[in-house]
Design an enzyme around this catalytic site. Structure first.
Site, mmCIF file in Angstrom:
data_model
loop_
_atom_site.group_PDB
_atom_site.id
_atom_site.type_symbol
_atom_site.label_atom_id
_atom_site.label_comp_id
_atom_site.label_asym_id
_atom_site.label_seq_id
_atom_site.Cartn_x
_atom_site.Cartn_y
_atom_site.Cartn_z
ATOM 1 N N ARG A 161 0.819 -1.215 0.000
ATOM 2 C CA ARG A 161 0.000 0.000 0.000
ATOM 3 C C ARG A 161 0.851 1.263 0.000
ATOM 4 O O ARG A 161 0.442 2.316 -0.475
ATOM 5 C CB ARG A 161 -0.924 0.002 1.218
ATOM 6 C CG ARG A 161 -2.001 1.077 1.131
ATOM 7 C CD ARG A 161 -2.927 1.098 2.345
ATOM 8 N NE ARG A 161 -2.226 1.472 3.539
ATOM 9 C CZ ARG A 161 -2.201 0.765 4.680
ATOM 10 N NH1 ARG A 161 -2.861 -0.367 4.774
ATOM 11 N NH2 ARG A 161 -1.516 1.187 5.717
ATOM 12 N N LYS B 219 -7.871 10.984 -17.491
ATOM 13 C CA LYS B 219 -8.127 11.681 -18.754
ATOM 14 C C LYS B 219 -6.909 11.579 -19.674
ATOM 15 O O LYS B 219 -6.682 10.536 -20.246
ATOM 16 C CB LYS B 219 -8.519 13.133 -18.455
ATOM 17 C CG LYS B 219 -9.624 13.262 -17.385
ATOM 18 C CD LYS B 219 -10.992 12.883 -17.903
ATOM 19 C CE LYS B 219 -12.047 12.677 -16.827
ATOM 20 N NZ LYS B 219 -12.295 13.777 -15.919
ATOM 21 N N TYR C 86 -15.353 20.861 -11.168
ATOM 22 C CA TYR C 86 -15.906 19.542 -11.479
ATOM 23 C C TYR C 86 -17.011 19.256 -10.448
ATOM 24 O O TYR C 86 -16.791 19.385 -9.249
ATOM 25 C CB TYR C 86 -14.749 18.545 -11.350
ATOM 26 C CG TYR C 86 -15.062 17.114 -11.615
ATOM 27 C CD1 TYR C 86 -15.506 16.690 -12.856
ATOM 28 C CD2 TYR C 86 -14.859 16.167 -10.619
ATOM 29 C CE1 TYR C 86 -15.755 15.351 -13.084
ATOM 30 C CE2 TYR C 86 -15.100 14.823 -10.852
ATOM 31 C CZ TYR C 86 -15.552 14.427 -12.087
ATOM 32 O OH TYR C 86 -15.801 13.101 -12.324
ATOM 33 N N ASP D 101 -6.985 22.085 -9.732
ATOM 34 C CA ASP D 101 -7.276 20.940 -10.588
ATOM 35 C C ASP D 101 -6.780 21.305 -11.987
ATOM 36 O O ASP D 101 -7.357 22.156 -12.657
ATOM 37 C CB ASP D 101 -8.786 20.658 -10.567
ATOM 38 C CG ASP D 101 -9.162 19.391 -11.345
ATOM 39 O OD1 ASP D 101 -8.424 19.026 -12.277
ATOM 40 O OD2 ASP D 101 -10.204 18.789 -11.017
#
Ligand SMILES: *Cc1c(COP(=O)(O)O)cnc(C)c1O
Length: 391
Positions: free
Chosen positions: A57, A207, A110, A182
């Site tokens: 992790r 994206k 967003y 962002d």
């Protein structure tokens, strides 16, 4: 960093950053490491916790490769990965707030970013004020001693407002607040957040970085001063993307430069063609001189990607459906940044609170993929014929 490495151009960094074939028997790409347990050779080594990797992790060589490459490209101090763009955003925000704090969030973020602020943050006692994305230095008037961070996204989701990031950062820092940006639309190639005063950058790597619509991934890159709080929150929350998805992002990253150049070129050509169509009331693209934020875009950005919007002249539901349903190349669906073209109707008027969305007719978000421009125009032209035929 070596002297020659420091002066490398972005295209060279895309090919070489985060790679060390010598560590992997000469293989060009860092392999996919799968794993939870990492063995320690001795009791003393275990007690000292002296290994580069200690638990799946907490990192693997595949994760490190992508983190190093992205930190170098963005010009940040360190990068952490998250299982989605949205978890990158929520983790970054949670790193800086406590009950009683106040944050400022751009009205054109967003939408799920907004949902997080209106639900989880609200429940934790953190209040959000949405600000007009084009507020610039006027944001100082919205700050109080409780304001801990300003969240920006430029250009804004769906409506593409360009924000004056240096002015917003100066006002935020003057009031002791952090700035999170962002930067998904511009990618690390077309806007350099750390040169414009941003403290923490988030991306939906889903994206353009992944670039092939086949993985979900988020990225958080920090300035030196902001690294410790984000790293601590990221560790405590236990964020850990899957190894395959990290690999796909590394693979996508190597071709980001050439892909983006083509997305940019096709989007600009499509936007110009669309601006001449009688069905189109206006085109919303920051790299076009008629965009209200064009001067800021020109000052701060070094390119534009493949996502923009158009507003149609008034059209009925049936006419719009006829246009969209018959498209052969433009797919309808969420996300963007892959090799394929997309089209998506949108209407933000129902959930924005600091600004008013006014449109002549239906609005469409367009993602210009890597197809041939003439085929894309023909697909849209046929769509416009169906639109006219059904109205
Ligand atoms: C898609 C998107 C996100 C969220 O990314 P996911 O990987 O889908 O969680 C965040 N910000 C922007 C601007 C986006 O377009």
């Amino acid at each position: 960093m070596s002297k020659t490495k420091k002066h490398r151009k972005p295209a060279t960094r895309l090919s070489h950053a985060g790679r060390d074939p010598g560590r992997f028997h000469g293989f060009v790409n860092t392999p996919i490491y799968r794993g939870s347990t990492v063995l320690y050779p001795t009791f003393d080594s275990l007690l000292a916790n002296d290994q580069e990797y200690s638990y799946g992790r907490l990192g693997t060589p595949t994760v490190s490769a992508l983190q190093e490459a992205l930190a170098e490209l963005e010009g940040g101090h360190a990068t952490l990965l998250a299982p989605s763009g949205l978890t990158a955003i929520t983790t970054a925000i949670l790193s800086f707030v406590a009950s009683g704090d106040h944050i400022l969030v751009s009205d054109s973020v967003y939408r799920p970013t907004r949902r997080f602020c209106d639900t989880v943050l609200k429940r934790l006692g953190v209040t959000t004020t949405y600000y007009d994305p084009v507020i610039g230095s006027g944001i100082a008037d919205l700050m109080s001693e409780r304001t801990k961070l300003v969240f920006a996204e430029s250009p804004g989701s769906q409506t593409f407002e360009v924000q004056d990031i240096p002015a917003i950062a100066a006002a935020a820092h003057g009031a002791g607040a952090e700035v999170i940006l962002d930067n998904t639309w511009a990618t690390p190639l077309f806007f350099k957040p750390f040169d414009h005063g941003v403290d923490v950058v988030v991306h939906a790597a889903t994206k353009y970085i992944v670039g092939h619509a086949d993985a979900m991934l988020g990225v958080i890159t920090m300035s030196e001063a902001s690294t410790a709080p984000v790293a601590k929150t990221h560790d405590i929350l236990g964020l850990c993307p899957g190894p395959e998805d990290v690999y796909l992002a590394l693979r996508g990253l190597r071709t980001l430069g050439v892909r983006l150049r083509r997305h940019q070129e096709t989007a600009l050509a499509l936007a110009e063609w669309l601006s001449q169509r009688p069905e189109v009331a206006r085109v919303i693209h920051p790299a076009r001189p008629d965009h209200p934020g064009h001067a800021l875009w020109q000052r701060d950005f070094t390119g534009s990607s493949g996502l923009f919007a158009i507003v149609l002249n008034p059209a009925s539901h049936e006419a719009l459906a006829a246009m969209l349903d018959g498209l052969e190349l433009f797919g309808m669906g969420y996300s963007w940044g892959g090799y394929e073209s997309l089209i998506l109707p949108f209407d933000p008027s129902g959930y924005r609170s600091a600004t008013v969305w006014e449109a002549e007719g239906p609005a469409l978000r367009i993602h210009a993929g890597l197809e041939d421009i003439e085929d894309l125009k023909a697909d849209l032209a046929a769509g416009f014929e169906r639109l006219a035929g059904a109205s």
